[in-house]
Design a protein around this motif. Structure first.
Motif, PDB file in Angstrom:
ATOM      1  N   GLY A 159       0.820  -1.204   0.000  1.00 45.98           N
ATOM      2  CA  GLY A 159       0.000   0.000   0.000  1.00 45.98           C
ATOM      3  C   GLY A 159       0.856   1.257   0.000  1.00 45.98           C
ATOM      4  N   GLU A 160       0.307   2.315  -0.550  1.00 49.36           N
ATOM      5  CA  GLU A 160       1.015   3.577  -0.756  1.00 49.36           C
ATOM      6  C   GLU A 160       1.552   4.184   0.543  1.00 49.36           C
ATOM      7  OE1 GLU A 160       2.963   6.288  -2.771  1.00 49.36           O
ATOM      8  OE2 GLU A 160       1.802   4.752  -3.813  1.00 49.36           O
ATOM      9  N   ASN A 161       0.853   3.978   1.656  1.00 53.12           N
ATOM     10  CA  ASN A 161       1.303   4.561   2.922  1.00 53.12           C
ATOM     11  C   ASN A 161       2.687   4.070   3.345  1.00 53.12           C
ATOM     12  OD1 ASN A 161      -1.011   6.064   3.183  1.00 53.12           O
ATOM     13  ND2 ASN A 161      -2.052   4.547   4.451  1.00 53.12           N
ATOM     14  N   MET A 162       3.148   2.956   2.784  1.00 56.62           N
ATOM     15  CA  MET A 162       4.442   2.394   3.162  1.00 56.62           C
ATOM     16  C   MET A 162       5.604   2.918   2.315  1.00 56.62           C
ATOM     17  SD  MET A 162       3.851   0.611   5.782  1.00 56.62           S
ATOM     18  CE  MET A 162       5.216  -0.500   6.010  1.00 56.62           C
ATOM     19  N   ARG A 163       5.304   3.699   1.270  1.00 57.20           N
ATOM     20  CA  ARG A 163       6.363   4.191   0.381  1.00 57.20           C
ATOM     21  C   ARG A 163       7.467   4.928   1.156  1.00 57.20           C
ATOM     22  NH1 ARG A 163       6.935   4.699  -4.924  1.00 57.20           N
ATOM     23  NH2 ARG A 163       4.730   4.236  -5.280  1.00 57.20           N
ATOM     24  N   GLN A 164       7.085   5.800   2.063  1.00 56.36           N
ATOM     25  CA  GLN A 164       8.055   6.641   2.764  1.00 56.36           C
ATOM     26  C   GLN A 164       8.950   5.870   3.732  1.00 56.36           C
ATOM     27  OE1 GLN A 164       8.619   9.728   1.716  1.00 56.36           O
ATOM     28  NE2 GLN A 164       7.024   9.248   0.236  1.00 56.36           N
ATOM     29  N   VAL A 165       8.578   4.632   4.039  1.00 51.85           N
ATOM     30  CA  VAL A 165       9.403   3.839   4.965  1.00 51.85           C
ATOM     31  C   VAL A 165       9.968   2.586   4.301  1.00 51.85           C
ATOM     32  CG1 VAL A 165       8.301   4.733   7.037  1.00 51.85           C
ATOM     33  CG2 VAL A 165       7.356   2.688   5.921  1.00 51.85           C
ATOM     34  N   THR A 166       9.898   2.530   2.979  1.00 50.91           N
ATOM     35  CA  THR A 166      10.465   1.403   2.240  1.00 50.91           C
ATOM     36  C   THR A 166      11.893   1.741   1.852  1.00 50.91           C
ATOM     37  OG1 THR A 166       8.288   0.748   1.397  1.00 50.91           O
ATOM     38  CG2 THR A 166      10.216  -0.047   0.181  1.00 50.91           C
ATOM     39  N   TRP A 167      12.825   0.934   2.330  1.00 54.32           N
ATOM     40  CA  TRP A 167      14.244   1.149   2.081  1.00 54.32           C
ATOM     41  C   TRP A 167      14.724   0.180   1.004  1.00 54.32           C
ATOM     42  CZ3 TRP A 167      17.923   2.695   6.439  1.00 54.32           C
ATOM     43  CH2 TRP A 167      17.280   3.500   7.375  1.00 54.32           C
ATOM     44  N   VAL A 168      15.554   0.670   0.099  1.00 54.88           N
ATOM     45  CA  VAL A 168      16.220  -0.181  -0.889  1.00 54.88           C
ATOM     46  C   VAL A 168      17.716   0.114  -0.777  1.00 54.88           C
ATOM     47  CG1 VAL A 168      16.492  -0.788  -3.324  1.00 54.88           C
ATOM     48  CG2 VAL A 168      14.231  -0.161  -2.449  1.00 54.88           C
ATOM     49  N   MET A 169      18.499  -0.932  -0.567  1.00 55.04           N
ATOM     50  CA  MET A 169      19.948  -0.780  -0.422  1.00 55.04           C
ATOM     51  C   MET A 169      20.628  -1.626  -1.501  1.00 55.04           C
ATOM     52  SD  MET A 169      22.349  -1.352   2.951  1.00 55.04           S
ATOM     53  CE  MET A 169      21.250  -2.584   3.541  1.00 55.04           C
ATOM     54  N   ILE A 170      21.430  -0.966  -2.330  1.00 58.36           N
ATOM     55  CA  ILE A 170      22.185  -1.666  -3.359  1.00 58.36           C
ATOM     56  C   ILE A 170      23.620  -1.787  -2.876  1.00 58.36           C
ATOM     57  CG2 ILE A 170      22.988  -1.643  -5.750  1.00 58.36           C
ATOM     58  CD1 ILE A 170      20.429  -0.055  -6.408  1.00 58.36           C
ATOM     59  N   GLU A 171      24.092  -3.013  -2.778  1.00 59.12           N
ATOM     60  CA  GLU A 171      25.456  -3.274  -2.337  1.00 59.12           C
ATOM     61  C   GLU A 171      26.252  -3.826  -3.511  1.00 59.12           C
ATOM     62  OE1 GLU A 171      25.177  -5.987   0.930  1.00 59.12           O
ATOM     63  OE2 GLU A 171      24.309  -4.494   2.266  1.00 59.12           O
ATOM     64  N   GLU A 172      27.394  -3.222  -3.782  1.00 58.57           N
ATOM     65  CA  GLU A 172      28.253  -3.720  -4.843  1.00 58.57           C
ATOM     66  C   GLU A 172      29.293  -4.672  -4.256  1.00 58.57           C
ATOM     67  OE1 GLU A 172      28.366  -0.864  -8.559  1.00 58.57           O
ATOM     68  OE2 GLU A 172      29.487  -0.015  -6.885  1.00 58.57           O
ATOM     69  N   VAL A 173      29.403  -5.834  -4.876  1.00 63.00           N
ATOM     70  CA  VAL A 173      30.347  -6.857  -4.473  1.00 63.00           C
ATOM     71  C   VAL A 173      31.556  -6.758  -5.397  1.00 63.00           C
ATOM     72  CG1 VAL A 173      30.695  -9.349  -4.249  1.00 63.00           C
ATOM     73  CG2 VAL A 173      28.457  -8.351  -3.712  1.00 63.00           C
ATOM     74  N   LYS A 174      32.742  -6.840  -4.825  1.00 64.56           N
ATOM     75  CA  LYS A 174      33.972  -6.753  -5.613  1.00 64.56           C
ATOM     76  C   LYS A 174      33.992  -7.832  -6.696  1.00 64.56           C
ATOM     77  CE  LYS A 174      38.951  -6.829  -5.145  1.00 64.56           C
ATOM     78  NZ  LYS A 174      40.068  -7.152  -4.268  1.00 64.56           N
ATOM     79  N   SER A 175      34.416  -7.457  -7.885  1.00 58.69           N
ATOM     80  CA  SER A 175      34.524  -8.386  -9.004  1.00 58.69           C
ATOM     81  C   SER A 175      35.348  -9.600  -8.587  1.00 58.69           C
ATOM     82  CB  SER A 175      35.188  -7.685 -10.192  1.00 58.69           C
ATOM     83  OG  SER A 175      35.317  -8.568 -11.286  1.00 58.69           O
TER      84      SER A 175
END
Length: 72
Positions: free
Chosen positions: A34-50
């Motif tokens: 639901g839209e009310n959760m947009r402001q508390v939804t976290w996305v974390m992109i982690e880069e792993v060494k080649s």
């Protein structure tokens, strides 16, 4: 508060592509929660060494991912 963690091999995705991942993954969670959760939804992109990630017992590199994406 959802936290989505995405691990990618360094040097494969551009900053623009990573921003698109954040937006689309957030949109996917909001479509479920639901839209009310947009402001508390976290996305974390982690880069792993080649070479620090393996598939089937074989190290996978930035060059391997780019070759796979190009169909080589």
């Amino acid at each position: 508060m959802p936290l989505i963690t995405v691990k990618v091999i360094e040097g494969v995705f551009t900053d623009s592509q990573k921003r698109e991942m954040v937006k689309k993954l957030t949109d996917a969670m909001v479509s479920i929660e639901g839209e009310n959760m947009r402001q508390v939804t976290w996305v974390m992109i982690e880069e792993v060494k080649s070479g620090d990630l393996g598939i089937g017992g074989t190290p996978f590199t930035t060059e391997d991912v780019k070759a796979l994406a190009s169909g080589k």
